[in-house]
Design a protein around this motif. Structure first.
Motif, mmCIF file in Angstrom:
data_model
loop_
_atom_site.group_PDB
_atom_site.id
_atom_site.type_symbol
_atom_site.label_atom_id
_atom_site.label_comp_id
_atom_site.label_asym_id
_atom_site.label_seq_id
_atom_site.Cartn_x
_atom_site.Cartn_y
_atom_site.Cartn_z
ATOM 1 N N ASP A 127 -44.205 8.597 1.031
ATOM 2 C CA ASP A 127 -44.188 7.053 1.089
ATOM 3 C C ASP A 127 -42.806 6.632 1.505
ATOM 4 O O ASP A 127 -41.566 6.997 1.322
ATOM 5 C CB ASP A 127 -44.095 6.856 -0.734
ATOM 6 C CG ASP A 127 -45.268 6.911 -1.420
ATOM 7 O OD1 ASP A 127 -46.449 6.961 -0.757
ATOM 8 O OD2 ASP A 127 -45.311 7.166 -2.638
ATOM 9 N N ARG B 114 -37.372 3.661 1.762
ATOM 10 C CA ARG B 114 -38.007 4.585 0.644
ATOM 11 C C ARG B 114 -38.458 5.859 1.737
ATOM 12 O O ARG B 114 -38.825 5.879 2.889
ATOM 13 C CB ARG B 114 -39.427 4.000 0.274
ATOM 14 C CG ARG B 114 -39.139 3.210 -0.630
ATOM 15 C CD ARG B 114 -40.647 2.051 -1.102
ATOM 16 N NE ARG B 114 -41.248 3.242 -1.687
ATOM 17 C CZ ARG B 114 -42.574 3.083 -2.092
ATOM 18 N NH1 ARG B 114 -43.331 1.815 -1.673
ATOM 19 N NH2 ARG B 114 -43.240 4.228 -2.828
ATOM 20 N N THR C 66 -40.167 9.233 0.135
ATOM 21 C CA THR C 66 -40.524 10.063 -0.938
ATOM 22 C C THR C 66 -41.662 11.202 -0.480
ATOM 23 O O THR C 66 -42.909 10.656 -0.051
ATOM 24 C CB THR C 66 -40.935 9.151 -2.316
ATOM 25 O OG1 THR C 66 -39.892 8.386 -2.728
ATOM 26 C CG2 THR C 66 -41.318 9.990 -3.484
ATOM 27 N N TRP D 188 -44.283 13.619 -1.682
ATOM 28 C CA TRP D 188 -45.273 13.902 -2.898
ATOM 29 C C TRP D 188 -46.622 14.695 -2.556
ATOM 30 O O TRP D 188 -46.881 15.067 -1.567
ATOM 31 C CB TRP D 188 -45.966 12.530 -3.290
ATOM 32 C CG TRP D 188 -46.866 11.824 -2.397
ATOM 33 C CD1 TRP D 188 -46.262 10.865 -1.468
ATOM 34 C CD2 TRP D 188 -48.092 11.786 -1.896
ATOM 35 N NE1 TRP D 188 -47.504 10.260 -0.463
ATOM 36 C CE2 TRP D 188 -48.435 10.948 -0.992
ATOM 37 C CE3 TRP D 188 -49.052 12.742 -2.401
ATOM 38 C CZ2 TRP D 188 -49.757 10.908 -0.415
ATOM 39 C CZ3 TRP D 188 -50.481 12.620 -1.732
ATOM 40 C CH2 TRP D 188 -50.757 11.699 -0.808
ATOM 41 N N ARG E 273 -43.172 14.551 -7.103
ATOM 42 C CA ARG E 273 -42.652 13.713 -6.193
ATOM 43 C C ARG E 273 -41.174 14.011 -5.932
ATOM 44 O O ARG E 273 -40.283 14.449 -6.967
ATOM 45 C CB ARG E 273 -42.770 12.105 -6.612
ATOM 46 C CG ARG E 273 -44.155 11.783 -6.878
ATOM 47 C CD ARG E 273 -44.256 10.377 -7.469
ATOM 48 N NE ARG E 273 -43.605 9.497 -6.589
ATOM 49 C CZ ARG E 273 -44.309 8.855 -5.651
ATOM 50 N NH1 ARG E 273 -45.681 8.985 -5.504
ATOM 51 N NH2 ARG E 273 -43.881 7.875 -4.718
ATOM 52 N N ASP F 64 -37.803 12.199 -4.385
ATOM 53 C CA ASP F 64 -36.923 11.213 -3.391
ATOM 54 C C ASP F 64 -35.980 11.667 -2.636
ATOM 55 O O ASP F 64 -35.091 12.014 -3.216
ATOM 56 C CB ASP F 64 -36.462 10.196 -4.626
ATOM 57 C CG ASP F 64 -36.021 8.911 -3.865
ATOM 58 O OD1 ASP F 64 -35.640 8.939 -2.635
ATOM 59 O OD2 ASP F 64 -36.164 7.842 -4.507
ATOM 60 N N THR F 65 -36.140 11.959 -1.467
ATOM 61 C CA THR F 65 -34.976 12.569 -0.507
ATOM 62 C C THR F 65 -33.845 11.615 -0.444
ATOM 63 O O THR F 65 -32.827 12.203 0.128
ATOM 64 C CB THR F 65 -35.809 12.667 0.868
ATOM 65 O OG1 THR F 65 -36.284 11.498 1.482
ATOM 66 C CG2 THR F 65 -37.083 13.672 0.417
ATOM 67 N N ARG G 128 -32.458 9.678 -2.722
ATOM 68 C CA ARG G 128 -31.662 9.397 -4.054
ATOM 69 C C ARG G 128 -31.681 10.775 -4.648
ATOM 70 O O ARG G 128 -30.754 10.944 -5.679
ATOM 71 C CB ARG G 128 -32.231 8.474 -4.732
ATOM 72 C CG ARG G 128 -32.164 7.077 -4.361
ATOM 73 C CD ARG G 128 -33.433 6.053 -4.830
ATOM 74 N NE ARG G 128 -33.368 4.812 -4.115
ATOM 75 C CZ ARG G 128 -34.148 4.429 -3.172
ATOM 76 N NH1 ARG G 128 -34.966 5.458 -2.681
ATOM 77 N NH2 ARG G 128 -33.661 3.387 -2.604
ATOM 78 N N SER H 95 -33.668 12.758 -6.390
ATOM 79 C CA SER H 95 -34.419 12.771 -7.586
ATOM 80 C C SER H 95 -35.920 13.386 -7.352
ATOM 81 O O SER H 95 -36.406 13.405 -6.348
ATOM 82 C CB SER H 95 -34.365 11.449 -8.600
ATOM 83 O OG SER H 95 -35.224 10.530 -7.561
ATOM 84 N N GLY H 96 -36.389 13.909 -8.498
ATOM 85 C CA GLY H 96 -37.693 14.546 -8.432
ATOM 86 C C GLY H 96 -38.489 14.514 -9.771
ATOM 87 O O GLY H 96 -37.863 14.543 -10.674
#
Length: 210
Positions: free
Chosen positions: A52, A69, A71, A73, A94, A96-97, A99, A101-102
């Motif tokens: 995304d 964004r 992300t 997935w 998922r 999030d590259t 921030r 987080s995953g």
């Protein structure tokens, strides 16, 4: 009692596969664009992966950090449908590259005809989350739900229990929904009904399709 289901994966080529490319661009605002890109694999399980992406800017051309964004997935899903039931199990991830987080989600659900006047839905899920900015290394959520549906009256009753985080915080939700008209639904829910911090919610929803 909450239970975690086991999942099996069979990687076998499917006979035919169409629409293997995923491409879904969108213009969110005059200067903000988002897109989902990815691919599907012709396997026994529904297998897909992608990203995304998003980018936004002000009228002056300055980038908007909140609009960015990136992300990654992936999803594995298996669905078995019969005239009287439908069962689905899914594994999704998922990352999030931007921030750091995953999340990893394991879920399983089953809908079936319990009797002539009653349908039933059972679902359970396990979610593991990670956020680089948090002091805790990971979060863990386990949930299980049941839903009773009376198709002839348009009434549905549901109950959900969840354990959140490694501290073992437990919450419950009871809900009822009633179909009033073909496009009009009334629903009410009560969260943690036996605790001092219980909360309620009532909604009236009208849906228009064109």
């Amino acid at each position: 009692m909450l239970a975690v289901s086991s999942f099996c994966f069979i990687a076998a080529p499917a006979a035919e596969a169409d629409n293997l490319l995923i491409w879904s661009p969108a213009k969110v605002s005059p200067n903000t664009y988002q897109a989902t890109v990815g691919f599907r694999l012709p396997m026994t399980w529904e297998t897909s992966a992608g990203a995304d992406l998003g980018l936004g800017a002000t009228r002056a051309g300055a980038l908007l950090p909140d609009a960015e964004r990136a992300t990654l997935w992936g999803k594995l899903a298996d669905e078995n449908v019969t005239p009287a039931s439908r069962a689905r199990q899914e594994v999704a991830v998922r990352v999030d590259t931007l921030r750091g987080s995953g999340t990893l989600l394991l879920s399983r659900s089953r809908n079936f005809i319990f009797s002539e006047n009653l349908d039933m839905e059972l679902s359970r899920a396990l979610s593991v989350g990670y956020a680089k900015a948090d002091t805790r290394p990971a979060s863990l959520d386990v949930s299980q739900a049941i839903k009773l549906i009376y198709p002839w009256t348009g009434t549905a009753l549901s109950a959900r229990g969840a354990v959140t985080d490694t501290r073992g915080d437990f919450s419950t939700t009871l809900a009822i929904s009633q179909n009033i008209l073909p496009n009009l639904d009334l629903s009410a829910s009560l969260t943690d009904p036996i605790s001092s911090g219980k909360t309620g919610d009532v909604r009236l929803r009208y849906q228009v399709r064109w």
